[in-house]
Design an enzyme around this catalytic site. Sequence first.
Site, PDB file in Angstrom:
ATOM      1  N   ARG A 190      83.367  13.854  96.547  1.00 20.50           N
ATOM      2  CA  ARG A 190      84.068  13.429  95.620  1.00 20.50           C
ATOM      3  C   ARG A 190      83.208  13.492  94.166  1.00 20.50           C
ATOM      4  O   ARG A 190      84.635  14.308  93.167  1.00 20.50           O
ATOM      5  CB  ARG A 190      83.849  11.649  95.642  1.00 20.50           C
ATOM      6  CG  ARG A 190      85.401  11.369  94.031  1.00 20.50           C
ATOM      7  CD  ARG A 190      85.261   9.715  93.846  1.00 20.50           C
ATOM      8  NE  ARG A 190      84.271   8.674  94.227  1.00 20.50           N
ATOM      9  CZ  ARG A 190      83.140   8.761  93.069  1.00 20.50           C
ATOM     10  NH1 ARG A 190      83.602   9.010  92.253  1.00 20.50           N
ATOM     11  NH2 ARG A 190      82.528   8.271  93.456  1.00 20.50           N
ATOM     12  N   HIS A 223      73.016  13.985  97.789  1.00 21.70           N
ATOM     13  CA  HIS A 223      72.768  14.317  96.062  1.00 21.70           C
ATOM     14  C   HIS A 223      72.214  16.204  95.785  1.00 21.70           C
ATOM     15  O   HIS A 223      71.564  16.437  96.976  1.00 21.70           O
ATOM     16  CB  HIS A 223      71.456  13.517  96.127  1.00 21.70           C
ATOM     17  CG  HIS A 223      70.777  13.708  94.441  1.00 21.70           C
ATOM     18  ND1 HIS A 223      71.235  13.516  93.818  1.00 21.70           N
ATOM     19  CD2 HIS A 223      69.724  15.013  94.439  1.00 21.70           C
ATOM     20  CE1 HIS A 223      70.911  13.853  92.404  1.00 21.70           C
ATOM     21  NE2 HIS A 223      69.486  14.816  93.052  1.00 21.70           N
ATOM     22  N   HIS A 278      81.131  16.348  94.130  1.00 27.92           N
ATOM     23  CA  HIS A 278      80.169  17.477  94.255  1.00 27.92           C
ATOM     24  C   HIS A 278      81.160  18.698  94.452  1.00 27.92           C
ATOM     25  O   HIS A 278      80.781  19.966  94.452  1.00 27.92           O
ATOM     26  CB  HIS A 278      78.898  17.647  94.070  1.00 27.92           C
ATOM     27  CG  HIS A 278      78.644  16.795  93.390  1.00 27.92           C
ATOM     28  ND1 HIS A 278      77.758  17.413  92.166  1.00 27.92           N
ATOM     29  CD2 HIS A 278      77.584  15.772  93.295  1.00 27.92           C
ATOM     30  CE1 HIS A 278      77.372  16.140  91.771  1.00 27.92           C
ATOM     31  NE2 HIS A 278      76.940  15.528  92.146  1.00 27.92           N
ATOM     32  N   LYS A 316      78.075  11.740  81.530  1.00 27.61           N
ATOM     33  CA  LYS A 316      77.488  12.149  82.597  1.00 27.61           C
ATOM     34  C   LYS A 316      76.903  13.384  81.861  1.00 27.61           C
ATOM     35  O   LYS A 316      78.048  14.397  81.290  1.00 27.61           O
ATOM     36  CB  LYS A 316      78.147  12.450  83.829  1.00 27.61           C
ATOM     37  CG  LYS A 316      77.114  12.663  84.743  1.00 27.61           C
ATOM     38  CD  LYS A 316      77.758  12.939  85.591  1.00 27.61           C
ATOM     39  CE  LYS A 316      76.518  13.454  87.378  1.00 27.61           C
ATOM     40  NZ  LYS A 316      77.166  13.227  88.459  1.00 27.61           N
ATOM     41  N   PRO A 317      75.529  14.370  81.680  1.00 30.57           N
ATOM     42  CA  PRO A 317      75.498  14.419  80.466  1.00 30.57           C
ATOM     43  C   PRO A 317      75.579  15.852  81.769  1.00 30.57           C
ATOM     44  O   PRO A 317      75.952  16.944  80.608  1.00 30.57           O
ATOM     45  CB  PRO A 317      73.305  14.851  80.885  1.00 30.57           C
ATOM     46  CG  PRO A 317      73.283  13.108  81.303  1.00 30.57           C
ATOM     47  CD  PRO A 317      74.431  12.801  81.772  1.00 30.57           C
ATOM     48  N   SER A 318      75.250  16.416  82.843  1.00 24.58           N
ATOM     49  CA  SER A 318      76.101  17.832  83.494  1.00 24.58           C
ATOM     50  C   SER A 318      76.674  16.781  85.218  1.00 24.58           C
ATOM     51  O   SER A 318      76.135  15.876  85.363  1.00 24.58           O
ATOM     52  CB  SER A 318      74.804  18.104  83.548  1.00 24.58           C
ATOM     53  OG  SER A 318      74.068  17.664  84.671  1.00 24.58           O
ATOM     54  N   ASN A 319      77.679  18.340  85.473  1.00 20.39           N
ATOM     55  CA  ASN A 319      77.645  18.006  87.308  1.00 20.39           C
ATOM     56  C   ASN A 319      78.120  19.193  87.310  1.00 20.39           C
ATOM     57  O   ASN A 319      78.824  19.856  86.650  1.00 20.39           O
ATOM     58  CB  ASN A 319      79.045  16.778  87.082  1.00 20.39           C
ATOM     59  CG  ASN A 319      79.173  16.896  87.995  1.00 20.39           C
ATOM     60  OD1 ASN A 319      78.985  15.689  89.320  1.00 20.39           O
ATOM     61  ND2 ASN A 319      80.533  16.832  89.144  1.00 20.39           N
ATOM     62  N   THR A 320      78.102  19.424  88.832  1.00 21.82           N
ATOM     63  CA  THR A 320      78.002  20.681  89.013  1.00 21.82           C
ATOM     64  C   THR A 320      79.533  20.263  90.875  1.00 21.82           C
ATOM     65  O   THR A 320      79.024  19.591  90.951  1.00 21.82           O
ATOM     66  CB  THR A 320      77.124  21.390  89.632  1.00 21.82           C
ATOM     67  OG1 THR A 320      76.432  21.580  88.702  1.00 21.82           O
ATOM     68  CG2 THR A 320      77.096  22.561  90.549  1.00 21.82           C
ATOM     69  N   ARG A 372      78.486  20.772  81.714  1.00 19.90           N
ATOM     70  CA  ARG A 372      77.918  20.538  80.767  1.00 19.90           C
ATOM     71  C   ARG A 372      78.090  19.935  79.401  1.00 19.90           C
ATOM     72  O   ARG A 372      79.241  20.586  78.503  1.00 19.90           O
ATOM     73  CB  ARG A 372      76.415  21.686  80.180  1.00 19.90           C
ATOM     74  CG  ARG A 372      75.965  22.157  81.136  1.00 19.90           C
ATOM     75  CD  ARG A 372      74.518  21.676  81.693  1.00 19.90           C
ATOM     76  NE  ARG A 372      73.760  22.212  82.659  1.00 19.90           N
ATOM     77  CZ  ARG A 372      74.272  21.857  83.800  1.00 19.90           C
ATOM     78  NH1 ARG A 372      75.308  21.581  84.555  1.00 19.90           N
ATOM     79  NH2 ARG A 372      74.162  22.658  85.344  1.00 19.90           N
ATOM     80  N   LYS A 404      80.813  10.026  98.452  1.00 20.86           N
ATOM     81  CA  LYS A 404      80.563  10.497  96.740  1.00 20.86           C
ATOM     82  C   LYS A 404      79.889  11.778  96.510  1.00 20.86           C
ATOM     83  O   LYS A 404      80.971  11.799  95.653  1.00 20.86           O
ATOM     84  CB  LYS A 404      79.580   9.044  96.834  1.00 20.86           C
ATOM     85  CG  LYS A 404      79.114   8.318  95.073  1.00 20.86           C
ATOM     86  CD  LYS A 404      78.704   8.108  94.363  1.00 20.86           C
ATOM     87  CE  LYS A 404      78.219   8.310  93.346  1.00 20.86           C
ATOM     88  NZ  LYS A 404      77.009   6.892  92.808  1.00 20.86           N
TER      89      LYS A 404
END
Length: 143
Positions: free
Chosen positions: A29, A134, A31, A63-67, A102, A26
């Site tokens: 997938r 994580h 990040h 989702k508020p943010s993802n990198t 963002r 996960k």
Amino acid sequence: MAGWVLCMTLVLAALAGAAGETRYEKFLRQHVDYPRTSTLAAHRYCETMLARRRVTAPGRPCKPSNTFVHAPAAALVAACSQAPDATGFQSTPSALSLTACRLRGGDTRPPCAYRARQLQQHVRVACQAGLPVHLAGTYAAPQ
């Protein structure tokens, strides 16, 4: 009746496949995008990748943010061999290329619109059994 049974079998098989994803899978997938996926419209990278990687989906909040990290998975696994910081997270030994997504605006319902920033930063992760599970954040190297 046979059509209904076939339909239910396919749905259950799909759910079983999603449930069979490990935390590390996960993490990859959500990040890791190496090499970086080129999209037709660079300004749509976040929306495209978040949908393609099933991070956002119709009917779920944005989702508020993802990198997304644009380095081999091994570079993130290497963080798990580093000493943890005071909060228990481990960091990559070197800065990595990444795209920080963002959410734009205050609405968290789809359609989701994101702002993308290209950065070179260290990545902080939580590890389990020697694998990152994580992404806790990123930071620039101290000057």
